[in-house]
Design an enzyme around this catalytic site. Structure first.
Site, PDB file in Angstrom:
ATOM      1  N   HIS A  73     105.356  20.337  70.304  1.00 45.81           N
ATOM      2  CA  HIS A  73     104.138  20.031  70.948  1.00 45.81           C
ATOM      3  C   HIS A  73     103.853  18.434  71.106  1.00 45.81           C
ATOM      4  O   HIS A  73     103.993  17.666  70.191  1.00 45.81           O
ATOM      5  CB  HIS A  73     102.907  20.592  70.004  1.00 45.81           C
ATOM      6  CG  HIS A  73     102.946  22.074  70.428  1.00 45.81           C
ATOM      7  ND1 HIS A  73     102.107  22.763  69.724  1.00 45.81           N
ATOM      8  CD2 HIS A  73     103.765  23.024  70.833  1.00 45.81           C
ATOM      9  CE1 HIS A  73     102.116  24.153  70.278  1.00 45.81           C
ATOM     10  NE2 HIS A  73     103.289  24.038  71.006  1.00 45.81           N
ATOM     11  N   TYR A 201      91.715  22.801  67.392  1.00 45.32           N
ATOM     12  CA  TYR A 201      90.885  22.745  66.374  1.00 45.32           C
ATOM     13  C   TYR A 201      89.652  22.409  66.733  1.00 45.32           C
ATOM     14  O   TYR A 201      89.200  21.649  67.528  1.00 45.32           O
ATOM     15  CB  TYR A 201      91.401  21.261  65.414  1.00 45.32           C
ATOM     16  CG  TYR A 201      92.788  21.340  64.733  1.00 45.32           C
ATOM     17  CD1 TYR A 201      93.822  21.052  65.522  1.00 45.32           C
ATOM     18  CD2 TYR A 201      92.941  21.646  63.464  1.00 45.32           C
ATOM     19  CE1 TYR A 201      95.178  20.934  65.173  1.00 45.32           C
ATOM     20  CE2 TYR A 201      94.155  21.677  62.896  1.00 45.32           C
ATOM     21  CZ  TYR A 201      95.291  21.258  63.830  1.00 45.32           C
ATOM     22  OH  TYR A 201      96.618  21.021  63.039  1.00 45.32           O
ATOM     23  N   PRO A 293      94.901  23.094  54.516  1.00 47.18           N
ATOM     24  CA  PRO A 293      95.814  23.367  55.477  1.00 47.18           C
ATOM     25  C   PRO A 293      95.504  22.637  57.013  1.00 47.18           C
ATOM     26  O   PRO A 293      96.280  22.510  57.561  1.00 47.18           O
ATOM     27  CB  PRO A 293      95.877  24.597  55.869  1.00 47.18           C
ATOM     28  CG  PRO A 293      94.507  25.196  55.477  1.00 47.18           C
ATOM     29  CD  PRO A 293      94.089  24.374  54.092  1.00 47.18           C
ATOM     30  N   LYS A 297     100.113  19.717  56.315  1.00 45.08           N
ATOM     31  CA  LYS A 297     100.677  18.681  55.688  1.00 45.08           C
ATOM     32  C   LYS A 297     101.624  19.453  54.399  1.00 45.08           C
ATOM     33  O   LYS A 297     102.499  18.549  54.222  1.00 45.08           O
ATOM     34  CB  LYS A 297      99.733  17.502  55.127  1.00 45.08           C
ATOM     35  CG  LYS A 297      99.399  16.590  56.059  1.00 45.08           C
ATOM     36  CD  LYS A 297     100.570  15.926  56.817  1.00 45.08           C
ATOM     37  CE  LYS A 297     100.180  15.323  58.409  1.00 45.08           C
ATOM     38  NZ  LYS A 297     101.353  15.386  58.945  1.00 45.08           N
ATOM     39  N   TYR A 384      99.211  12.660  61.867  1.00 43.81           N
ATOM     40  CA  TYR A 384      99.346  14.100  62.263  1.00 43.81           C
ATOM     41  C   TYR A 384     100.854  14.227  62.386  1.00 43.81           C
ATOM     42  O   TYR A 384     101.504  15.210  62.020  1.00 43.81           O
ATOM     43  CB  TYR A 384      98.689  14.687  63.349  1.00 43.81           C
ATOM     44  CG  TYR A 384      98.716  15.865  63.942  1.00 43.81           C
ATOM     45  CD1 TYR A 384      97.488  16.607  63.381  1.00 43.81           C
ATOM     46  CD2 TYR A 384      99.869  16.699  64.422  1.00 43.81           C
ATOM     47  CE1 TYR A 384      97.465  17.878  63.447  1.00 43.81           C
ATOM     48  CE2 TYR A 384      99.704  18.021  64.638  1.00 43.81           C
ATOM     49  CZ  TYR A 384      98.663  18.610  64.106  1.00 43.81           C
ATOM     50  OH  TYR A 384      98.529  20.245  64.348  1.00 43.81           O
TER      51      TYR A 384
HETATM   52  C1  PHB Z   1      99.361  27.591  61.410  1.00 41.64           C
HETATM   53  O1  PHB Z   1      99.813  27.542  62.483  1.00 41.64           O
HETATM   54  O2  PHB Z   1      99.298  28.203  60.299  1.00 41.64           O
HETATM   55  C2  PHB Z   1      98.608  26.189  61.069  1.00 41.64           C
HETATM   56  C3  PHB Z   1      98.926  25.277  62.261  1.00 41.64           C
HETATM   57  C4  PHB Z   1      98.141  23.871  62.120  1.00 41.64           C
HETATM   58  C5  PHB Z   1      97.223  23.800  60.864  1.00 41.64           C
HETATM   59  C6  PHB Z   1      97.514  24.709  59.816  1.00 41.64           C
HETATM   60  C7  PHB Z   1      98.195  25.719  59.981  1.00 41.64           C
HETATM   61  O3  PHB Z   1      96.766  22.500  60.736  1.00 41.64           O
END
Ligand code: PHB
Ligand code: APR
Length: 390
Positions: A73, A201, A293, A297, A384
């Site tokens: 990505h 997000y 989450p 990280k 990130y």
């Molecule tokens: C996930 O795909 O489980 C996931 C992806 C990004 C995040 C947290 C969890 O920031």
């Protein structure tokens, strides 16, 4: 009585990866794990790997399936105020991230370790460590009714947040830092195509939502929820309705729904212990720190700890020098705190903390500023994709 160089408590990603890297450098270890192999391999966790984590997995000879199946990505999106703004990770940092589930990483690690004839003691109970202050620590545990004992040079505490290693350290030798957030994440996994090619997000008046994925046919979605929510109250249709209500219209309309294959609630927490070394014991991964989450990280930090520790152990057995071992704590904590700060900040701008309209306007102003400022976006992007190693 068993003897090894490094006794590793916990066969999650930290313990397995450490054991694999040590093995490739001719160093022997024994893994002691509370759960069964099937349980460990089936656990569903996060799924975004920094390039540094990918590189470490390649260094551990684990890359083949990951390189074939991962999704690379180059960016992700922030949704707020009915808009969607892309964060161009590649353009801002020349780096990308890889979507490859932790479940898959763990499966690859277990397979590699078993194929190399590793000693992994699954379903071990009453695990206890002794003698970390002298040079001959001992690990004791019970397996199939028999008491086992391992003597070793070092103990790696890779036993997660609820493990015994951290708890074995005298209280006055350890300092803990903690922040609890007033919400959790309700996550589902479903065999439906993801709503978009990249992650989204979303900051919404009803609460945070995240659109993620495991593959082009398997989606992972999350919605922020109360800490007292009961999983049983969340039917699939209630989840899909809530998710769509928190996304901009054109994205909500494109969500493909289907039966969930997993559903769980996890509280959000930031937690760090200092130091990470106590005599011959080293704390690694979730045993040492937990991050919310947001920003994915957790696994990447665990891999960064393993990177520092395995190199220090290799140096010790090659040269007899304890210099790098003595620097493990400081080195790992410096990286950890930066990730703790980033995941706290990313959580704080994307989640609903209260009904306070002033706080909400500040969040939206920050997201608006961020999406219009290359300087601010670069700061987000470089955290990130993973900060550089020193
Ligand atoms: C996930 O795909 O489980 C996931 C992806 C990004 C995040 C947290 C969890 O920031
Ligand atoms: N004895 C032996 N094993 C134990 C004990 C114990 N007393 N307590 C816990 N364990 C095992 C758990 O069953 C688990 O398999 O230790 C392992 C710890 O694994 P994780 O919790 O996955 O922690 P870690 O390996 O550090 O993984 C990094 O970062 O945020 C995350 O989701 C990410 O889980 C990932 C973690």
């Amino acid at each position: 009585m068993l003897r090894t160089q490094v006794a590793i408590i916990g066969a999650g990603p930290s313990g397995l990866l450490l054991s694999q890297l040590l093995h490739l450098h001719g160093i022997d270890s024994i893994l002691v794990e509370r759960h069964s192999r099937e349980y460990v391999a089936a656990r569903i966790r996060a799924g975004v790997l920094e390039q540094g984590t990918v590189d470490l997995l390649l260094e551990a000879n684990l890359g083949e399936r990951m390189l074939k199946e991962r999704l690379v990505h180059d960016g992700f999106s922030l949704a707020f105020s009915g808009r969607t703004e892309r964060v161009d990770l590649k353009g801002l940092t020349q780096k990308a991230v890889s979507v490859y589930g932790q479940t898959e990483v763990t499966k690859d690690l277990i397979e590699a370790r078993v194929a190399a004839g590793a000693k992994i003691c699954f379903t071990a109970s009453e695990v206890a460590i002794e003698g970390i202050d002298d040079h001959h620590p001992t690990v004791r545990f019970t397996q199939e009714g028999r008491t086992q004992e391992i003597t070793c040079d070092f103990v790696a505490g890779c036993d997660g947040y609820h493990g015994i290693c951290r708890q074995s350290v005298p209280k006055d030798a350890i300092r803990t830092f903690e922040r609890l957030y007033p919400f959790g994440w309700l996550g589902i996994l479903a065999d439906v195509p993801p709503v978009a090619h990249e992650l989204i997000y979303s900051n919404h008046a009803r609460g945070f939502a995240l659109c993620s994925m495991r593959s082009s046919t398997r989606s992972r979605y999350y919605v922020q929820c109360g800490l007292d929510e009961k999983l049983e109250a969340w039917t699939d249709s209630r989840f899909w309705d809530e998710l769509r209500s928190r996304l901009p219209d054109e994205i909500a309309d494109a969500v493909v729904t289907g039966p969930s294959i997993e559903k769980s609630i996890a509280p959000l927490r930031s937690f760090v212990v200092e130091p990470l070394k106590f005599g011959q014991l080293f704390l690694v991964g979730d045993a040492a720190h937990i991050v919310p989450p947001t920003g994915a990280k957790g696994l990447n930090l665990a891999a960064a700890d393993v990177r520092v520790l395995y190199r220090a152990i290799v140096e010790y057995y090659r040269t007899g020098s304890t210099e790098s071992l003595n620097l493990y704590s400081e080195k790992s904590l410096r990286r950890t705190w930066k990730a703790v700060r980033f995941s706290w900040w990313f959580t704080s701008i994307s989640h609903k903390f209260s009904d306070d309209p002033f706080a909400n306007r500040l969040q939206l102003a920050e997201l608006d500023y961020l999406s219009g400022s290359t300087a601010a976006l670069t700061s987000l992007a470089e955290n990130y994709v993973g900060l550089p190693f020193e």
